[in-house]
Design a protein around this motif. Structure first.
Motif, PDB file in Angstrom:
ATOM      1  N   PHE A  63      25.057  46.009 -43.861  1.00  0.00           N
ATOM      2  CA  PHE A  63      24.802  45.482 -45.201  1.00  0.00           C
ATOM      3  C   PHE A  63      23.382  45.814 -45.642  1.00  0.00           C
ATOM      4  O   PHE A  63      22.433  45.690 -44.872  1.00  0.00           O
ATOM      5  N   ARG A  64      23.248  46.247 -46.883  1.00  0.00           N
ATOM      6  CA  ARG A  64      21.944  46.488 -47.477  1.00  0.00           C
ATOM      7  C   ARG A  64      21.910  45.865 -48.865  1.00  0.00           C
ATOM      8  O   ARG A  64      22.841  46.030 -49.641  1.00  0.00           O
ATOM      9  N   PHE A  65      20.821  45.158 -49.148  1.00  0.00           N
ATOM     10  CA  PHE A  65      20.643  44.629 -50.496  1.00  0.00           C
ATOM     11  C   PHE A  65      20.229  45.768 -51.416  1.00  0.00           C
ATOM     12  O   PHE A  65      19.287  46.501 -51.126  1.00  0.00           O
ATOM     13  N   GLU A  66      20.944  45.923 -52.522  1.00  0.00           N
ATOM     14  CA  GLU A  66      20.671  47.016 -53.451  1.00  0.00           C
ATOM     15  C   GLU A  66      19.762  46.546 -54.577  1.00  0.00           C
ATOM     16  O   GLU A  66      20.059  45.564 -55.270  1.00  0.00           O
ATOM     17  N   GLU A  67      18.658  47.230 -54.766  1.00  0.00           N
ATOM     18  CA  GLU A  67      17.706  46.874 -55.820  1.00  0.00           C
ATOM     19  C   GLU A  67      18.349  46.929 -57.197  1.00  0.00           C
ATOM     20  O   GLU A  67      18.001  46.156 -58.095  1.00  0.00           O
ATOM     21  N   MET A  90      24.312  57.593 -62.954  1.00  0.00           N
ATOM     22  CA  MET A  90      23.411  58.379 -62.122  1.00  0.00           C
ATOM     23  C   MET A  90      22.045  57.731 -62.009  1.00  0.00           C
ATOM     24  O   MET A  90      21.364  57.849 -60.980  1.00  0.00           O
ATOM     25  N   ASP A  91      21.623  57.014 -63.068  1.00  0.00           N
ATOM     26  CA  ASP A  91      20.353  56.286 -63.009  1.00  0.00           C
ATOM     27  C   ASP A  91      20.425  55.178 -61.972  1.00  0.00           C
ATOM     28  O   ASP A  91      19.477  54.963 -61.205  1.00  0.00           O
ATOM     29  N   LYS A  92      21.566  54.481 -61.920  1.00  0.00           N
ATOM     30  CA  LYS A  92      21.746  53.444 -60.901  1.00  0.00           C
ATOM     31  C   LYS A  92      21.782  54.071 -59.504  1.00  0.00           C
ATOM     32  O   LYS A  92      21.220  53.515 -58.554  1.00  0.00           O
ATOM     33  N   GLU A  93      22.472  55.213 -59.403  1.00  0.00           N
ATOM     34  CA  GLU A  93      22.547  55.888 -58.114  1.00  0.00           C
ATOM     35  C   GLU A  93      21.164  56.341 -57.669  1.00  0.00           C
ATOM     36  O   GLU A  93      20.824  56.261 -56.482  1.00  0.00           O
ATOM     37  N   TYR A  94      20.350  56.803 -58.600  1.00  0.00           N
ATOM     38  CA  TYR A  94      18.981  57.226 -58.262  1.00  0.00           C
ATOM     39  C   TYR A  94      18.186  56.053 -57.698  1.00  0.00           C
ATOM     40  O   TYR A  94      17.472  56.190 -56.702  1.00  0.00           O
ATOM     41  N   ARG A  95      18.305  54.886 -58.339  1.00  0.00           N
ATOM     42  CA  ARG A  95      17.584  53.705 -57.854  1.00  0.00           C
ATOM     43  C   ARG A  95      18.064  53.321 -56.456  1.00  0.00           C
ATOM     44  O   ARG A  95      17.287  52.869 -55.620  1.00  0.00           O
ATOM     45  N   MET A  96      19.360  53.515 -56.214  1.00  0.00           N
ATOM     46  CA  MET A  96      19.916  53.201 -54.902  1.00  0.00           C
ATOM     47  C   MET A  96      19.330  54.113 -53.831  1.00  0.00           C
ATOM     48  O   MET A  96      18.884  53.663 -52.777  1.00  0.00           O
ATOM     49  N   TRP A  97      19.318  55.432 -54.088  1.00  0.00           N
ATOM     50  CA  TRP A  97      18.798  56.372 -53.098  1.00  0.00           C
ATOM     51  C   TRP A  97      17.284  56.275 -52.966  1.00  0.00           C
ATOM     52  O   TRP A  97      16.737  56.496 -51.879  1.00  0.00           O
TER      53      TRP A  97
END
Length: 242
Positions: free
Chosen positions: A86-90, A178-185
């Motif tokens: 589990f990882r908390f996602e910003e 993709m902006d959300k995915e960028y924040r995730m990575w």
């Protein structure tokens, strides 16, 4: 173009088979019409082809580039799947529902030893957030895949009709995902991976070491204002505070 074909023949290159759209370049104009071309391709000589006979090239879709990236899948190279922790996602913080889940779990009554209460609530909070993410927030990568699949279908329709308005609308939605995915990575990397890539493993090892040192609690100030480096007192102070 003839010179390019002559070079291919001279070097004995073979055009590898591909999966996906036959086009690898696109341009969508604001007046509604679009242009598609098959520009990019994968080539190999006979020796390479005989060694990796089952190799395939997949034409990936791209929302940011006119050229589609090519993914070369080598024969026999399979990536095993693993269960991720589990990882908390910003990116969850952009949704109020994340805060509601945390508050509900943290204020709930928990029958447990005081020393284990915090740990149990953290585990419960993680489980509840995973459930909330699947039911309400949604999996960003899964949503991206759905939108990209729909975009491929809409592009085919645009090729037949010559109208690209749905294509442009879907590209905007994909941009947001993709902006959300960028924040995730970016959260996972903790450094500018897009700039440094994997060129310097020593750099990332250094960053990982710094994060470990930063996250380590070596001493703590107790309620009476005194500092203590004793691990038992540090643990007791944390449990009492939370």
């Amino acid at each position: 173009m003839q010179l390019f074909c002559d070079v291919i023949d001279e070097c004995g290159f073979i055009d590898l088979f591909f999966i996906g759209s036959q086009f690898t370049w696109q341009k969508h104009f604001v007046d509604g019409h679009s242009t598609w071309e098959g520009l990019n391709r994968g080539l190999a000589n006979n020796d390479w082809f005989m060694q990796f006979a089952g190799t395939k090239i997949q034409h990936l879709s791209s929302n940011a580039l006119d050229h589609f990236p090519l993914w070369i899948i080598l024969d026999g190279l399979e990536i095993p799947s693993i269960n991720k922790p589990f990882r908390f996602e910003e990116m969850w913080l952009s949704d109020r529902g994340c805060t509601n889940v945390i508050e509900a779990v943290w204020t709930s009554y928990e029958e447990a030893d005081p020393s284990n209460k915090v740990i149990k609530k953290i585990k419960k909070c993680g489980k509840e957030q995973q459930d909330w993410n699947q039911k309400h927030f949604g999996n960003v990568r899964r949503e991206l895949e759905k939108k990209r699949k729909l975009l491929r279908e809409v592009k085919e329709e645009a090729m037949r009709t010559g109208v690209n308005f749905q294509v442009r609308e879907l590209k905007k939605e994909i941009d947001e995902l993709m902006d959300k995915e960028y924040r995730m990575w970016f959260q996972r990397s903790k450094v500018l991976w897009a700039v440094n890539g994997d060129k310097n493993s020593k750099l990332f090892h250094c960053h990982a070491t710094q994060r470990k040192r930063k996250n380590s609690i070596l001493r703590i100030r107790k309620a009476d204002g005194e500092w203590s480096s004793d691990m038992e007192q540090v643990t007791e102070t944390l449990i009492t505070y939370f």
